[in-house]
Design a protein around this motif. Structure first.
Motif, PDB file in Angstrom:
ATOM      1  N   ASN A  84       0.870  -1.122  -0.108  1.00 33.80           N
ATOM      2  CA  ASN A  84      -0.012  -0.021   0.008  1.00 33.80           C
ATOM      3  C   ASN A  84       0.743   1.211  -0.004  1.00 33.80           C
ATOM      4  O   ASN A  84       0.464   2.504   0.268  1.00 33.80           O
ATOM      5  CB  ASN A  84      -0.790  -0.155   1.192  1.00 33.80           C
ATOM      6  N   LEU A  85       2.206   0.981  -0.340  1.00 32.05           N
ATOM      7  CA  LEU A  85       3.052   2.024  -0.322  1.00 32.05           C
ATOM      8  C   LEU A  85       3.193   2.983   1.089  1.00 32.05           C
ATOM      9  O   LEU A  85       3.377   4.021   1.308  1.00 32.05           O
ATOM     10  CB  LEU A  85       2.519   3.178  -1.251  1.00 32.05           C
ATOM     11  N   ILE A  86       2.922   2.288   2.139  1.00 37.25           N
ATOM     12  CA  ILE A  86       3.401   2.701   3.473  1.00 37.25           C
ATOM     13  C   ILE A  86       4.646   2.312   3.800  1.00 37.25           C
ATOM     14  O   ILE A  86       5.122   1.313   4.000  1.00 37.25           O
ATOM     15  CB  ILE A  86       2.179   2.275   4.379  1.00 37.25           C
ATOM     16  N   VAL A  87       5.434   3.183   4.489  1.00 37.52           N
ATOM     17  CA  VAL A  87       6.613   3.119   5.161  1.00 37.52           C
ATOM     18  C   VAL A  87       6.494   2.242   6.343  1.00 37.52           C
ATOM     19  O   VAL A  87       5.703   2.416   7.234  1.00 37.52           O
ATOM     20  CB  VAL A  87       7.120   4.373   5.459  1.00 37.52           C
ATOM     21  N   ARG A  88       7.380   1.038   6.347  1.00 35.10           N
ATOM     22  CA  ARG A  88       7.183   0.062   7.498  1.00 35.10           C
ATOM     23  C   ARG A  88       8.591   0.044   8.041  1.00 35.10           C
ATOM     24  O   ARG A  88       8.555  -0.613   9.329  1.00 35.10           O
ATOM     25  CB  ARG A  88       6.927  -1.317   6.935  1.00 35.10           C
ATOM     26  N   SER A  89       9.835   0.553   7.522  1.00 30.71           N
ATOM     27  CA  SER A  89      10.965   0.466   8.112  1.00 30.71           C
ATOM     28  C   SER A  89      11.741   1.359   7.816  1.00 30.71           C
ATOM     29  O   SER A  89      11.708   1.898   6.607  1.00 30.71           O
ATOM     30  CB  SER A  89      11.644  -1.073   8.028  1.00 30.71           C
ATOM     31  N   ALA A  94      12.412   7.971  12.721  1.00 26.20           N
ATOM     32  CA  ALA A  94      11.641   6.778  12.304  1.00 26.20           C
ATOM     33  C   ALA A  94      10.263   6.610  12.868  1.00 26.20           C
ATOM     34  O   ALA A  94       9.313   5.979  12.278  1.00 26.20           O
ATOM     35  CB  ALA A  94      12.378   5.481  12.739  1.00 26.20           C
ATOM     36  N   SER A  95      10.222   7.117  14.042  1.00 26.50           N
ATOM     37  CA  SER A  95       8.816   6.927  14.865  1.00 26.50           C
ATOM     38  C   SER A  95       7.621   7.756  14.046  1.00 26.50           C
ATOM     39  O   SER A  95       6.403   7.684  14.179  1.00 26.50           O
ATOM     40  CB  SER A  95       8.863   7.167  16.246  1.00 26.50           C
ATOM     41  N   ASP A  96       8.219   8.693  13.324  1.00 27.48           N
ATOM     42  CA  ASP A  96       7.301   9.771  12.805  1.00 27.48           C
ATOM     43  C   ASP A  96       6.805   9.434  11.414  1.00 27.48           C
ATOM     44  O   ASP A  96       5.919   9.518  10.907  1.00 27.48           O
ATOM     45  CB  ASP A  96       7.731  11.224  12.897  1.00 27.48           C
ATOM     46  N   ILE A  97       8.053   8.715  10.553  1.00 22.98           N
ATOM     47  CA  ILE A  97       7.611   8.524   9.295  1.00 22.98           C
ATOM     48  C   ILE A  97       6.827   7.056   8.978  1.00 22.98           C
ATOM     49  O   ILE A  97       6.275   6.765   8.205  1.00 22.98           O
ATOM     50  CB  ILE A  97       8.973   8.553   8.248  1.00 22.98           C
ATOM     51  N   ILE A  98       7.141   6.189  10.078  1.00 22.18           N
ATOM     52  CA  ILE A  98       6.821   4.754   9.909  1.00 22.18           C
ATOM     53  C   ILE A  98       5.150   5.044   9.922  1.00 22.18           C
ATOM     54  O   ILE A  98       4.585   5.680  10.957  1.00 22.18           O
ATOM     55  CB  ILE A  98       7.235   3.897  10.805  1.00 22.18           C
ATOM     56  N   GLY A  99       4.409   4.356   9.139  1.00 24.17           N
ATOM     57  CA  GLY A  99       3.001   4.274   8.970  1.00 24.17           C
ATOM     58  C   GLY A  99       2.418   5.530   7.898  1.00 24.17           C
ATOM     59  O   GLY A  99       1.215   5.678   7.420  1.00 24.17           O
ATOM     60  N   LEU A 100       3.395   6.601   7.522  1.00 26.46           N
ATOM     61  CA  LEU A 100       3.010   7.430   6.435  1.00 26.46           C
ATOM     62  C   LEU A 100       3.302   6.757   5.023  1.00 26.46           C
ATOM     63  O   LEU A 100       4.137   6.116   4.710  1.00 26.46           O
ATOM     64  CB  LEU A 100       3.728   8.735   6.852  1.00 26.46           C
ATOM     65  N   ASN A 115      15.770   2.945   8.664  1.00 24.19           N
ATOM     66  CA  ASN A 115      17.075   2.734   9.573  1.00 24.19           C
ATOM     67  C   ASN A 115      17.365   4.338   9.918  1.00 24.19           C
ATOM     68  O   ASN A 115      17.095   5.569   9.351  1.00 24.19           O
ATOM     69  CB  ASN A 115      17.983   2.209   8.948  1.00 24.19           C
ATOM     70  N   PRO A 116      18.533   4.461  10.970  1.00 22.06           N
ATOM     71  CA  PRO A 116      19.245   5.701  11.043  1.00 22.06           C
ATOM     72  C   PRO A 116      19.697   6.667   9.966  1.00 22.06           C
ATOM     73  O   PRO A 116      19.538   7.825  10.082  1.00 22.06           O
ATOM     74  CB  PRO A 116      20.261   5.458  12.279  1.00 22.06           C
ATOM     75  N   ALA A 117      20.256   5.704   8.741  1.00 21.60           N
ATOM     76  CA  ALA A 117      20.735   6.571   7.771  1.00 21.60           C
ATOM     77  C   ALA A 117      19.756   7.236   7.132  1.00 21.60           C
ATOM     78  O   ALA A 117      19.938   8.361   6.728  1.00 21.60           O
ATOM     79  CB  ALA A 117      21.480   5.616   6.820  1.00 21.60           C
ATOM     80  N   ALA A 118      18.604   6.611   6.908  1.00 17.68           N
ATOM     81  CA  ALA A 118      17.312   7.291   6.345  1.00 17.68           C
ATOM     82  C   ALA A 118      16.964   8.681   7.063  1.00 17.68           C
ATOM     83  O   ALA A 118      16.344   9.363   6.476  1.00 17.68           O
ATOM     84  CB  ALA A 118      16.155   6.345   6.104  1.00 17.68           C
ATOM     85  N   GLU A 119      17.025   8.256   8.592  1.00 20.39           N
ATOM     86  CA  GLU A 119      16.529   9.454   9.191  1.00 20.39           C
ATOM     87  C   GLU A 119      17.457  10.634   9.141  1.00 20.39           C
ATOM     88  O   GLU A 119      17.135  11.903   8.956  1.00 20.39           O
ATOM     89  CB  GLU A 119      16.800   9.190  10.760  1.00 20.39           C
ATOM     90  N   ARG A 120      18.941  10.490   8.795  1.00 22.62           N
ATOM     91  CA  ARG A 120      19.961  11.648   8.418  1.00 22.62           C
ATOM     92  C   ARG A 120      19.666  12.216   7.026  1.00 22.62           C
ATOM     93  O   ARG A 120      19.849  13.451   7.159  1.00 22.62           O
ATOM     94  CB  ARG A 120      21.430  11.006   8.671  1.00 22.62           C
ATOM     95  N   ILE A 121      19.210  11.400   6.018  1.00 17.99           N
ATOM     96  CA  ILE A 121      19.043  11.971   4.801  1.00 17.99           C
ATOM     97  C   ILE A 121      18.013  12.705   4.733  1.00 17.99           C
ATOM     98  O   ILE A 121      18.034  13.807   4.194  1.00 17.99           O
ATOM     99  CB  ILE A 121      18.941  10.630   3.804  1.00 17.99           C
ATOM    100  N   PHE A 122      16.730  12.199   5.102  1.00 18.07           N
ATOM    101  CA  PHE A 122      15.242  12.845   5.038  1.00 18.07           C
ATOM    102  C   PHE A 122      15.057  13.934   6.173  1.00 18.07           C
ATOM    103  O   PHE A 122      14.183  14.457   6.172  1.00 18.07           O
ATOM    104  CB  PHE A 122      14.363  11.891   4.748  1.00 18.07           C
ATOM    105  N   GLY A 123      15.707  13.791   7.270  1.00 17.73           N
ATOM    106  CA  GLY A 123      15.442  14.718   8.495  1.00 17.73           C
ATOM    107  C   GLY A 123      14.095  13.999   9.064  1.00 17.73           C
ATOM    108  O   GLY A 123      13.534  14.765   9.744  1.00 17.73           O
ATOM    109  N   TRP A 124      13.475  12.968   8.797  1.00 20.77           N
ATOM    110  CA  TRP A 124      12.626  12.248   9.684  1.00 20.77           C
ATOM    111  C   TRP A 124      12.864  11.337  10.776  1.00 20.77           C
ATOM    112  O   TRP A 124      13.892  10.764  10.436  1.00 20.77           O
ATOM    113  CB  TRP A 124      11.548  11.533   8.935  1.00 20.77           C
TER     114      TRP A 124
END
Length: 626
Positions: free
Chosen positions: A271-276, A289-295, A278-287
């Motif tokens: 359904n194109l929902i973020v399920r995982s 993990a607890s905020d982006i997972i489920g969006l 990692n910390p490197a993705a947090e640094r790249i996008f500024g999100w």
């Protein structure tokens, strides 16, 4: 007690014959099919080799007939020695597979023949050998020796070989199959049945802790594949408890690696929902993990919604086989939480989990790479511009040298031609006026060389300071007369007719005198070069509106239609392809076109291959003087 009963049950299952019988039948079937296929292939190969050898022997006999009988039969036919001819034909007939030999005379009538002539449609090979006899140093054609060989004998011999090969191979296949069946049953299938029974009991929790076969002690160094399999099964049973612990440790290590890698790793469901995340993705996008997972993942990637949904649907429904470009990586714009846009490279890979199918995206921030690429591209652009400038400079140098050698040749030839004519004894009978005329032509040619040298100096000045051609009022009749006198020795030597046709009362034109002389001289020289001896060359001058058209026409070799467009380009020649002439460096017409255009005119080339060629250029008419 229970373990003893389970072991006995395992042994009883291993003694069942049904699995062994089933595998044995398949082994027999596979061996028979394979052996039959090999038999057929080898039989075909042997028959083909036998056929080739027999046909080769027939061809060898044809060659022997040609080498040993041809001259003798030709002599006998010439001497009308019929008995000798028949004797030699009988000798040919005695060769293997030869069934008929005959001689046809020059009219196609069979005069001599032995054997049985083959019927139409018979499978045979026939050779015809011409019979010639040399009489009074002239070759006389006496007829044709025909020899026919039947392939029926070849086929009979091959058919006899077929039965021998098939019977012998069939007997060998039968005994090998029986032997392999019993050998495989003894060494493999009975043990596989026991192993299968043990594994079934292991799955039900009813098997003993260790599998033993009636093969003696298991040796790691000397055991075969079955011993290795038994040992592996026993090790698997013994280490079953430790495997779960190792799996847990493995997942812990994998989780630590995912958190430590510099690239972002994001898992998205169908359904194109973020399920995982990692910390490197947090640094790249500024999100976080607890905020982006489920969006939805569209919060991270700036791709049109309809395009993104279509690609995602295809990826989840058909997988990586149909979207290989996704697997190789794609550069898109990433959307950071603060609203800024960064270039990212995404590599997708599908995976199947207990929660369903997921798409794992490996994300790399390529902002620094893009900056480096732009710097490299700018440096490459500068290098390419420098290379183009160097190549242009080198082309200018090469064209300068080529033009120098080409343009000095014609006036030098005129000087040499006139001087050689004056040095001959025939010149002693010439009048002083004629000699003075030739000396005047030599002087004019020398002056033309001086003009060319001055032109070279002008070129140097143009390269240094820039310059243009002189604009002066010219009488074309004077220029045409000069060129005609200059080319007279060459055209007279080749017995060519050089004619001038100028309209009366022609106005003056505007142009550079040296350049106009050079263009007309080059055109006439080219016509003389590409026109056969005794040909016609015409120089015509006519008015066309505000221009005078100067044309040089010849009845020479002409130019192919598909090559006319190439003429007038530097270093292009077509003469050596169709007339055999290769003189010059292909600069004449190019220089003529350039000079004509510099003087406000244009150059036109017309031709019909094998008939004529006309090259013309225009010059503007000089304005009237009040």
């Amino acid at each position: 007690m229970n373990n003893g009963r389970m072991a006995e049950s395992t042994i009883n299952l291993a003694r069942q014959r049904k699995p062994i019988s089933s595998i044995g039948k398949r082994i027999i079937l596979f061996l028979v099919i394979f052996s039959s296929g090999i038999t057929v292939v080898t039989t075909v190969i042997q028959l083909y080799r036998g056929y080739v050898i027999d046909v080769g022997l027939i061809d060898s006999q044809f060659d022997l007939t040609r080498a040993s009988f041809k001259n003798g039969i030709a002599q006998s036919v010439w001497l009308l020695d019929r008995p000798q001819v028949m004797t030699q034909l009988d000798g040919i007939l005695r060769m293997r597979d030869i069934v008929w030999a005959g001689i046809e005379d020059a009219k196609g009538v069979t005069e001599f023949e032995v054997g049985n002539r083959l019927e139409n449609g018979s499978d045979s090979r026939i050779v015809e050998i011409p019979l010639d006899w040399v009489y009074n140093e002239k070759s006389v054609h006496l007829g044709v020796l025909q020899v026919a060989a039947s392939l029926d004998g070849v086929y009979d011999r091959l058919w006899n070989q077929v039965w021998v090969i098939l019977i012998s191979n069939g007997v060998k296949t039968f005994f090998v199959t029986i032997f392999m069946y019993h050998l495989f049953r003894h060494l493999v299938t009975r043990h596989l049945a026991r192993i299968a029974a043990f594994l079934r009991g292991l799955g039900d929790g009813a098997s003993p802790r260790r599998l033993d076969l009636d093969r003696g002690p298991v040796s790691v160094d000397c055991g075969d594949e079955i011993d290795a399999l038994v040992q592996s099964i026993n090790e698997m049973v013994m280490e079953g408890d430790r495997s779960s612990i190792e799996k847990e440790n493995h997942w812990n290590r994998l989780r630590a690696i995912l958190e430590a890698v510099p690239d972002g790793i994001i898992a998205v469901d169908g359904n194109l929902i973020v399920r995982s995340f990692n910390p490197a993705a947090e640094r790249i996008f500024g999100w976080a993990a607890s905020d982006i997972i489920g969006l939805p993942v569209s919060e991270l990637v700036l791709v049109p919604a309809e395009v993104h949904d279509q690609l995602a649907h295809s990826f989840f429904s058909r997988g990586k086989d149909t979207l290989h470009e996704m697997m190789e990586g794609r550069v898109v714009d990433g959307h950071r939480r603060d609203g800024s846009v960064i270039p990212i490279r995404i590599v997708l890979s599908p995976t199947q989990t207990s929660e369903g199918r997921l798409a794992v995206a490996i994300v790399t921030d390529i902002t620094a790479l893009r900056l480096r690429e732009m710097e490299v591209e700018e440096k490459n652009r500068q290098i390419r511009e420098q290379l183009v400038a160097l190549q242009d400079a080198n082309d200018v140098k090469r064209r300068f040298i080529a033009a120098l050698s080409h343009e000095l040749r014609t006036p030098l030839n005129a000087i040499i031609g006139f001087s050689e004519m004056l040095q001959t004894q025939i010149s002693d009978r010439w009048s002083k006026e004629r000699k003075a005329g030739y000396l005047s032509d030599i002087n004019e040619a020398g002056r033309h060389l001086l003009y060319l040298v001055n032109g070279l100096l002008d070129i140097a000045r143009i390269e240094r300071d820039g310059a243009t051609l002189a604009r002066q009022r010219l009488d074309l009749s004077v220029v045409v007369d000069f060129v005609a006198r200059l080319m007279a020795p060459e055209t007279e030597r080749r017995k060519q007719s050089l004619q001038k046709h100028l309209e009366p009362n022609l106005p003056l034109v505007i142009g550079d005198e040296t350049a106009v002389q050079q263009v007309i001289l080059n055109l006439v020289s080219n016509s003389a070069k590409f026109t056969q001896d005794g040909g016609l060359i015409k120089i015509e001058v006519a008015r066309k509106g505000d221009f005078l058209s100067i044309s040089v026409e010849d009845n020479g070799f002409g130019i192919p239609a598909d090559r006319i467009a190439d003429l007038g380009k530097p270093f292009v020649q077509v003469g050596d392809h169709w007339s055999g002439s290769a003189e010059g460096l292909g600069l004449g017409l190019a220089i003529c076109r350039l000079l004509a255009e510099e003087m406000g005119g244009e150059l036109l080339i017309e031709s019909q291959e094998g008939a004529w060629t006309r090259v013309s250029f225009t010059l503007p008419v000089a304005p009237a003087i009040d």
